[in-house]
Every structure is written in structure tokens, then in C-alpha cells.
Design a protein around this motif. Structure first.
Motif, short mmCIF file in Angstrom:
data_model
loop_
_atom_site.label_atom_id
_atom_site.label_comp_id
_atom_site.label_asym_id
_atom_site.label_seq_id
_atom_site.Cartn_x
_atom_site.Cartn_y
_atom_site.Cartn_z
N LEU A 134 0.90 -1.32 -0.41
CA LEU A 134 -0.28 0.45 -0.06
C LEU A 134 0.97 1.60 -0.01
O LEU A 134 0.69 2.54 -0.10
N SER A 135 2.65 0.92 0.83
CA SER A 135 2.87 2.75 0.55
C SER A 135 3.39 3.04 -0.65
O SER A 135 3.64 3.93 -0.61
N VAL A 136 3.62 1.41 -1.39
CA VAL A 136 4.35 1.81 -2.06
C VAL A 136 3.40 2.13 -3.74
O VAL A 136 4.26 1.78 -5.02
N GLY A 137 2.28 1.09 -3.93
CA GLY A 137 1.52 1.80 -4.55
C GLY A 137 1.80 0.22 -5.49
O GLY A 137 1.02 0.18 -6.33
N ARG A 138 1.80 -0.95 -4.80
CA ARG A 138 1.85 -2.03 -5.95
C ARG A 138 0.59 -2.69 -5.80
O ARG A 138 0.42 -4.07 -5.11
N LEU A 139 -0.37 -2.59 -6.25
CA LEU A 139 -1.64 -3.25 -6.74
C LEU A 139 -1.96 -4.56 -6.81
O LEU A 139 -2.64 -5.32 -6.28
N ASP A 140 -1.09 -5.45 -7.76
CA ASP A 140 -0.39 -6.33 -8.41
C ASP A 140 -0.42 -7.44 -7.02
O ASP A 140 -0.66 -8.41 -6.95
N LEU A 141 -0.05 -6.48 -5.61
CA LEU A 141 0.85 -8.06 -5.27
C LEU A 141 -0.53 -7.75 -3.08
O LEU A 141 -0.43 -8.82 -2.48
N LEU A 142 -1.83 -7.29 -4.01
CA LEU A 142 -3.02 -6.66 -2.48
C LEU A 142 -3.80 -8.39 -2.20
O LEU A 142 -3.65 -8.84 -0.96
N ARG A 143 -3.70 -8.76 -3.84
CA ARG A 143 -4.36 -10.50 -3.82
C ARG A 143 -3.52 -11.36 -2.46
O ARG A 143 -4.24 -11.47 -1.62
N HIS A 144 -2.03 -11.38 -2.77
CA HIS A 144 -1.37 -12.21 -2.48
C HIS A 144 -1.26 -11.81 -0.60
O HIS A 144 -1.50 -12.07 0.61
N ALA A 145 -1.13 -10.17 -0.36
CA ALA A 145 -1.15 -9.88 0.86
C ALA A 145 -2.01 -9.75 1.71
O ALA A 145 -1.69 -9.95 3.08
#
Length: 302
Positions: A205-216
Motif C-alpha cells: 500500500l505504501s508504494v502502490g503495488r496493487l498487484d500484490l494486494l491479493r497475496h498480501a
């Protein structure tokens, strides 16, 4: 002192693995209109507050007294009109919005002796955790902890193009009931899973990696235990990404479910899926697309 209005937003806490420590604010509001006068009146207004006390036992007024207690001053008399479009007992921080609005209003009525950090600490200690009250106060996405030394937080502006879709079922679920189903102990593996995924989520969330949200956003600490209380939750957590969601989580203690979405993408497919899950489980409810509120609690003088 002139009359003033305080408006505090709703919030969604946990976001999966960030149990009791991570949340964001959304633009549904609890609003207080405060008019100083010679005696105290508490006036809940609107159908959403039917049944709430019209006297000094009201939660908002008690919150105002918390500000006075921390400041060491008596609370001046006022007429307090209360309105809210935050649905009660749905996992959208209705109590936190009321608490924060009350503390901020009490502080304003006293002449602002408390700093924003002190207001947060009062609210977090009353709630027992900062995950709803911090975003309700400061807006945006907030990572926060509460310990003996104070309440500590980092506020993040939401990444570009990130917004939320919320499914709000037409039934209530009390936080106490949702907490009662949680185990008293967890395995080391579950603790490591929670720590690693919460850290990854905050970093994404802090760096805008939207692709990681599902995994995180995977979680073994609370969602799997609460799933039996929220029909369809397990399906949404496992499948929402196939229908346009960037990730999904139980909102707070539920029963609302939150999905992140990319504002550059159409959410019609996600809406259709969420409505189908409700229909499959014999539920009714509302699906809303909402931006993340970045302002937090505001005060307006009349």
C-alpha cells in the motif's frame, strides 16, 4: 463560543492480516452539530439512530466526557445533534466514528487543549485498538499500534487508482460475537503468516503495488474463524479476484466485506458476482463503490 459541526468518516479495519492495527476511511459519516448553551441536550436524529439514548448516557456524549477527563476540565454545556449514515454493527466502524466525533467535539468545546495525537490515544484506549479510530481521525490508510507508552501511527495516502467496493449485508453482527469465536492461542506458523502478510500489505500500500494486494491480504488470524458468521465470505475471499477485485477482506468484525478495485476498471462484473453470492446464500444487501476518504475528521464553524 459559536456553534460548530464535526464530521467523522466510517472506516474498514484489518484489511485481512492487519488485525487491530491497519485500516482505512471511507466517505460515510457521523455528523455532530454542537451549539453551546446553558444546559446539555443530546438529540439523535434520523432513522439510523432510532433507539439510541437522548440523554447523557449517549455514546457520543460519553466520548465528549473522555476529552474533558483527559484535559482535566469540566465539559461545557451544549446542544449536541447527532446524525449518521454509517450502518450500525456492520463492520464499518460506526462506534469508532461516533467515538472520534465525540472526542473531537469535546476537545473543540474545551478550546482544543488536546493535540491530535492525544485525541487518537484517548480514542484508541477506549476502543482497545487503533485500527478504526486512527483512519476515522486522520483519513487515508493508517497503520497504528497501541502500547503502554502511547498510540503510534503512520498515515498513508492511498495509492493512485485504488478504491473500494463494499458489500453491506442486511444483518447485524456485533463485534463481541465476532471476537468470541477467535481462538485464545495461535501456532507459530499462523503467527509468522500473519506478520509476513501484514508487513507485505503495508509495504504494498505504501508504494502502490496493487498487484500484490491479493497475496498480501491472506489471513489465518480472524477471517477463517469468522467465516461461519458471514455466509458467502469464504467464497468471496477465494474468488473475488477472478471477478475484478484486487483483493478482498472481511471489513472489521463483519458482516461487511471489502474488495479493493482499480478505478480504471469497470466494477460491473464484481457487482454482479457479489450480488450472486448474496443470492446463493439467501441474503440481501447493498453493494457500493467508494473512494478512500483522505480527509478524516473535520470541524466547521458556523
Amino acid at each position: 463560543m459559536t456553534p460548530f459541526t464535526v464530521r467523522a468518516p466510517a472506516s474498514s479495519a484489518n484489511l485481512g492480516p492487519g488485525f487491530d492495527s491497519l485500516g482505512l476511511s471511507v466517505p460515510l459519516y457521523t455528523t455532530l452539530r454542537v451549539t453551546p448553551q446553558g444546559h446539555t441536550e443530546v438529540v439523535p436524529m434520523g432513522a439510523g439512530l432510532d433507539g439510541t439514548p437522548h440523554n447523557e448516557s449517549n455514546y457520543v456524549y460519553k466520548a465528549m466526557l473522555l476529552a474533558a477527563k483527559r484535559a482535566g476540565q469540566p465539559l461545557p454545556h451544549a446542544r449536541i445533534e447527532i446524525e449518521s449514515d454509517v450502518p450500525l454493527a456492520r463492520g464499518l466502524g460506526s462506534s469508532a466514528a461516533a467515538l472520534v466525533a465525540g472526542i473531537v467535539a469535546g476537545n473543540e468545546l474545551l478550546g482544543n487543549p488536546l493535540t491530535p495525537e492525544a485525541v487518537l490515544d484517548v480514542a484508541a484506549r477506549e476502543e482497545g485498538h487503533p485500527d478504526n479510530v486512527a483512519p476515522a481521525l486522520f483519513g487515508g490508510i493508517v497503520v497504528a499500534t497501541l502500547d503502554k507508552l502511547g498510540t503510534h501511527y503512520v498515515r498513508l495516502d492511498p495509492p493512485a487508482h485504488l478504491a473500494v467496493t463494499v458489500l453491506i449485508p442486511d444483518f447485524e453482527l456485533s463485534t463481541s460475537k465476532a471476537r468470541a469465536v477467535l481462538p485464545k492461542e495461535y501456532s507459530r506458523a499462523d503467527a509468522v503468516h500473519a506478520l509476513s502478510h501484514a508487513a507485505l500489505l503495508a509495504a504494498a500500500l505504501s508504494v502502490g503495488r496493487l498487484d500484490l494486494l491479493r497475496h498480501a491480504m491472506q489471513d489465518y488470524i480472524h477471517q477463517i474463524w469468522r467465516a461461519p458468521l458471514v455466509p458467502g465470505l469464504s467464497d468471496i475471499l477465494e474468488e473475488a479476484h477472478k471477478h475484478g477485485a484486487l483483493g478482498a477482506a472481511l471489513s472489521g468484525a463483519g458482516p461487511t466485506v471489502l474488495c479493493f478495485h482499480d478505478t480504471r476498471e469497470d466494477t460491473a462484473r464484481l457487482h454482479t458476482y457479489l450480488h450472486s453470492v448474496m443470492a446463493k446464500n439467501g441474503l440481501t444487501g447493498t453493494v457500493l463503490d467508494l473512494p478512500i476518504d483522505v480527509v478524516g475528521t473535520v470541524i466547521e464553524r458556523h
